[in-house]
Design a protein around this motif. Structure first.
Motif, PDB file in Angstrom:
ATOM      1  N   ASN A 220       0.793  -1.234   0.000  1.00  0.00           N
ATOM      2  CA  ASN A 220       0.000   0.000   0.000  1.00  0.00           C
ATOM      3  C   ASN A 220       0.828   1.288   0.000  1.00  0.00           C
ATOM      4  N   THR A 221       2.063   1.229  -0.489  1.00  0.00           N
ATOM      5  CA  THR A 221       2.866   2.451  -0.561  1.00  0.00           C
ATOM      6  C   THR A 221       3.858   2.361  -1.716  1.00  0.00           C
ATOM      7  N   LYS A 222       4.229   3.514  -2.245  1.00  0.00           N
ATOM      8  CA  LYS A 222       5.253   3.570  -3.298  1.00  0.00           C
ATOM      9  C   LYS A 222       6.603   3.997  -2.739  1.00  0.00           C
ATOM     10  N   TYR A 223       6.645   4.309  -1.425  1.00  0.00           N
ATOM     11  CA  TYR A 223       7.863   4.830  -0.815  1.00  0.00           C
ATOM     12  C   TYR A 223       8.639   3.731  -0.080  1.00  0.00           C
ATOM     13  N   THR A 224       9.933   3.988   0.090  1.00  0.00           N
ATOM     14  CA  THR A 224      10.801   3.043   0.790  1.00  0.00           C
ATOM     15  C   THR A 224      11.135   3.573   2.180  1.00  0.00           C
ATOM     16  N   ARG A 225      11.713   2.695   2.977  1.00  0.00           N
ATOM     17  CA  ARG A 225      11.960   3.078   4.368  1.00  0.00           C
ATOM     18  C   ARG A 225      13.136   2.307   4.972  1.00  0.00           C
ATOM     19  N   SER A 226      13.733   2.925   5.961  1.00  0.00           N
ATOM     20  CA  SER A 226      14.638   2.253   6.884  1.00  0.00           C
ATOM     21  C   SER A 226      14.046   2.559   8.259  1.00  0.00           C
ATOM     22  N   GLU A 227      13.131   1.712   8.691  1.00  0.00           N
ATOM     23  CA  GLU A 227      12.233   2.066   9.795  1.00  0.00           C
ATOM     24  C   GLU A 227      12.020   0.890  10.743  1.00  0.00           C
ATOM     25  N   LEU A 228      11.984   1.205  12.034  1.00  0.00           N
ATOM     26  CA  LEU A 228      11.737   0.204  13.067  1.00  0.00           C
ATOM     27  C   LEU A 228      10.238  -0.009  13.255  1.00  0.00           C
ATOM     28  N   ARG A 229       9.875  -1.255  13.548  1.00  0.00           N
ATOM     29  CA  ARG A 229       8.494  -1.619  13.840  1.00  0.00           C
ATOM     30  C   ARG A 229       8.451  -2.291  15.208  1.00  0.00           C
ATOM     31  N   GLU A 230       7.634  -1.778  16.104  1.00  0.00           N
ATOM     32  CA  GLU A 230       7.530  -2.337  17.450  1.00  0.00           C
ATOM     33  C   GLU A 230       7.018  -3.775  17.408  1.00  0.00           C
ATOM     34  N   GLN A 231       7.651  -4.617  18.224  1.00  0.00           N
ATOM     35  CA  GLN A 231       7.182  -5.979  18.431  1.00  0.00           C
ATOM     36  C   GLN A 231       7.112  -6.235  19.939  1.00  0.00           C
ATOM     37  N   MET A 232       5.912  -6.230  20.481  1.00  0.00           N
ATOM     38  CA  MET A 232       5.753  -6.452  21.922  1.00  0.00           C
ATOM     39  C   MET A 232       6.314  -7.812  22.325  1.00  0.00           C
ATOM     40  N   VAL A 233       6.109  -8.796  21.457  1.00  0.00           N
ATOM     41  CA  VAL A 233       6.738 -10.107  21.600  1.00  0.00           C
ATOM     42  C   VAL A 233       7.756 -10.222  20.472  1.00  0.00           C
ATOM     43  N   PRO A 234       9.051 -10.314  20.789  1.00  0.00           N
ATOM     44  CA  PRO A 234      10.074 -10.340  19.739  1.00  0.00           C
ATOM     45  C   PRO A 234       9.790 -11.403  18.677  1.00  0.00           C
ATOM     46  N   GLY A 235       9.827 -10.962  17.406  1.00  0.00           N
ATOM     47  CA  GLY A 235       9.601 -11.874  16.305  1.00  0.00           C
ATOM     48  C   GLY A 235       8.146 -12.134  15.977  1.00  0.00           C
ATOM     49  N   ASP A 236       7.224 -11.442  16.673  1.00  0.00           N
ATOM     50  CA  ASP A 236       5.793 -11.693  16.496  1.00  0.00           C
ATOM     51  C   ASP A 236       5.061 -10.389  16.216  1.00  0.00           C
ATOM     52  N   ASN A 237       4.360 -10.312  15.073  1.00  0.00           N
ATOM     53  CA  ASN A 237       3.579  -9.117  14.735  1.00  0.00           C
ATOM     54  C   ASN A 237       2.120  -9.214  15.178  1.00  0.00           C
ATOM     55  N   ASN A 238       1.736 -10.331  15.744  1.00  0.00           N
ATOM     56  CA  ASN A 238       0.323 -10.543  16.079  1.00  0.00           C
ATOM     57  C   ASN A 238      -0.043 -10.103  17.496  1.00  0.00           C
ATOM     58  N   THR A 239       0.933  -9.694  18.281  1.00  0.00           N
ATOM     59  CA  THR A 239       0.661  -9.185  19.628  1.00  0.00           C
ATOM     60  C   THR A 239       0.868  -7.681  19.632  1.00  0.00           C
ATOM     61  N   ASN A 240      -0.221  -6.937  19.762  1.00  0.00           N
ATOM     62  CA  ASN A 240      -0.162  -5.479  19.679  1.00  0.00           C
ATOM     63  C   ASN A 240      -0.983  -4.871  20.819  1.00  0.00           C
ATOM     64  N   TRP A 241      -1.254  -3.581  20.779  1.00  0.00           N
ATOM     65  CA  TRP A 241      -1.925  -2.924  21.890  1.00  0.00           C
ATOM     66  C   TRP A 241      -3.058  -2.021  21.390  1.00  0.00           C
ATOM     67  N   THR A 242      -3.981  -1.746  22.286  1.00  0.00           N
ATOM     68  CA  THR A 242      -5.099  -0.852  21.975  1.00  0.00           C
ATOM     69  C   THR A 242      -4.927   0.463  22.735  1.00  0.00           C
ATOM     70  N   PHE A 243      -5.715   1.464  22.354  1.00  0.00           N
ATOM     71  CA  PHE A 243      -5.657   2.739  23.066  1.00  0.00           C
ATOM     72  C   PHE A 243      -6.057   2.571  24.528  1.00  0.00           C
ATOM     73  N   ALA A 244      -6.968   1.647  24.801  1.00  0.00           N
ATOM     74  CA  ALA A 244      -7.379   1.403  26.187  1.00  0.00           C
ATOM     75  C   ALA A 244      -6.201   0.902  27.016  1.00  0.00           C
ATOM     76  N   GLN A 245      -5.333   0.108  26.406  1.00  0.00           N
ATOM     77  CA  GLN A 245      -4.131  -0.368  27.105  1.00  0.00           C
ATOM     78  C   GLN A 245      -3.086   0.740  27.207  1.00  0.00           C
ATOM     79  N   GLY A 246      -3.038   1.594  26.205  1.00  0.00           N
ATOM     80  CA  GLY A 246      -2.158   2.764  26.230  1.00  0.00           C
ATOM     81  C   GLY A 246      -0.710   2.456  25.909  1.00  0.00           C
ATOM     82  N   GLY A 247       0.053   3.533  25.753  1.00  0.00           N
ATOM     83  CA  GLY A 247       1.480   3.391  25.476  1.00  0.00           C
ATOM     84  C   GLY A 247       2.152   4.743  25.347  1.00  0.00           C
TER      85      GLY A 247
END
Length: 308
Positions: free
Chosen positions: A118-145
């Protein structure tokens, strides 16, 4: 003759004593000189150690995407624990490396074929992983951060109109759960980014999402076309190429952006409250916003910390 021999022995004794004294003095001087040299060496080593600085960033809970293509023809992505070896990993060295003089982690990006969904641009960017190596564990606004960063734009190219190219330096990205994805029949878990923070012409610019229709159902909320971009907000301070701090605070129905502990932008209202349906993750680094030939950007992060 006898008296001569005695005299000769006395002369030899005096010469021997003088030689031993001179030798001892020389050894003492040599010893002192060696000690001084050792002290100087220690001081020089200490100075060198002080000059070598490392960024204050724990990468155990971050993956990184780079402008390099992987074996499948997509953007290269490196997760923990491999990311911890970025300083010696040949796949990462060109795009994510230490500036040991200033103590920063540098993210370099330029236009390439290594784009993400969904983008035409490139990146050198970090992505948070609450559980290292896992993208399926994330947070909601109710949990906060909270995400805090100390950073600077090191270099960025200019467009044909003379203006600097834009760079996204921080984000909060939405994510559909597997159940939400299946409910709306979407092929992936991507949801819109609720927050994009830009470095733009030496200033910090913030953009968020707003509902097109506040009366939509919860299921309709999950579709990207239910959301629109707001008009954006520019902080008054000009950061230029100087070091600055950014803090993003999220709680139920509310998002606060803080620049240099001095300027605040608060987002709350129906759009923020209803965004609570999504999961989210933080992003930080260099999401370069240009496809111009020869364009590039380098963003330096001295500190980066996330808490929940």
């Amino acid at each position: 003759m006898k008296r001569y021999k005695v005299f000769r022995r006395e002369i030899l004794s005096i010469i021997l004593i003088a030689f031993l004294a001179i030798s001892a003095t020389c050894q003492d001087k040599s010893s002192n000189k060696s000690g001084e040299d050792i002290k100087i060496d220690k001081k020089e080593k200490k100075k060198k150690r002080k000059k070598y600085k490392l960024p204050n960033i724990d990468l155990n809970h971050w993956s990184v995407t780079t402008p390099e293509l992987n074996d499948k023809g997509g953007a290269m992505n490196i997760e923990p624990p491999e990311i911890l070896n970025y300083a010696t990993d040949e796949r990462l060295i060109p795009y994510m490396y230490n500036d040991s003089t200033s103590g920063a982690l540098v993210f370099y990006s330029y236009p390439s074929d290594a784009t993400t969904a969904n983008t035409k641009y490139t990146r050198s960017e970090l992505r948070e992983q609450m559980v290292p190596g896992d993208n399926n564990t994330n947070w909601t606004f109710a949990q906060g951060g909270v995400m805090k960063g100390k950073l600077a734009m090191e270099q960025v190219s200019r467009a044909s109109d003379g203006k600097y190219h834009k760079v996204i330096i921080m984000q909060i990205h939405g994510r559909l759960t597997n159940e939400q994805r299946d409910l709306i029949g979407q092929k992936d878990n991507n949801a819109p980014p609720i927050l994009k923070i830009y470095w733009q012409d030496g200033k910090v610019r913030v953009k968020t999402k707003v509902l097109k229709n506040i009366s939509v159902t919860d299921e309709e909320l999950l579709h990207e076309d239910a959301w629109d971009d707001d008009n954006g907000f520019n902080f008054e301070q000009e950061v230029g190429f100087r070091t600055f701090t950014l803090e993003v605070r999220v709680s139920e129905g509310k998002m606060v952006i803080v620049l240099n502990n001095a300027e605040y932008k608060v987002y709350e209202g129906v759009s923020m409250r209803r965004w609570g349906i999504f999961e989210n993750y933080f992003k930080a680094g260099n999401y370069f916003q240009s496809r111009d030939e020869g364009s590039f950007a380098k963003v330096k992060y001295y500190e980066l910390e996330v808490t929940h």
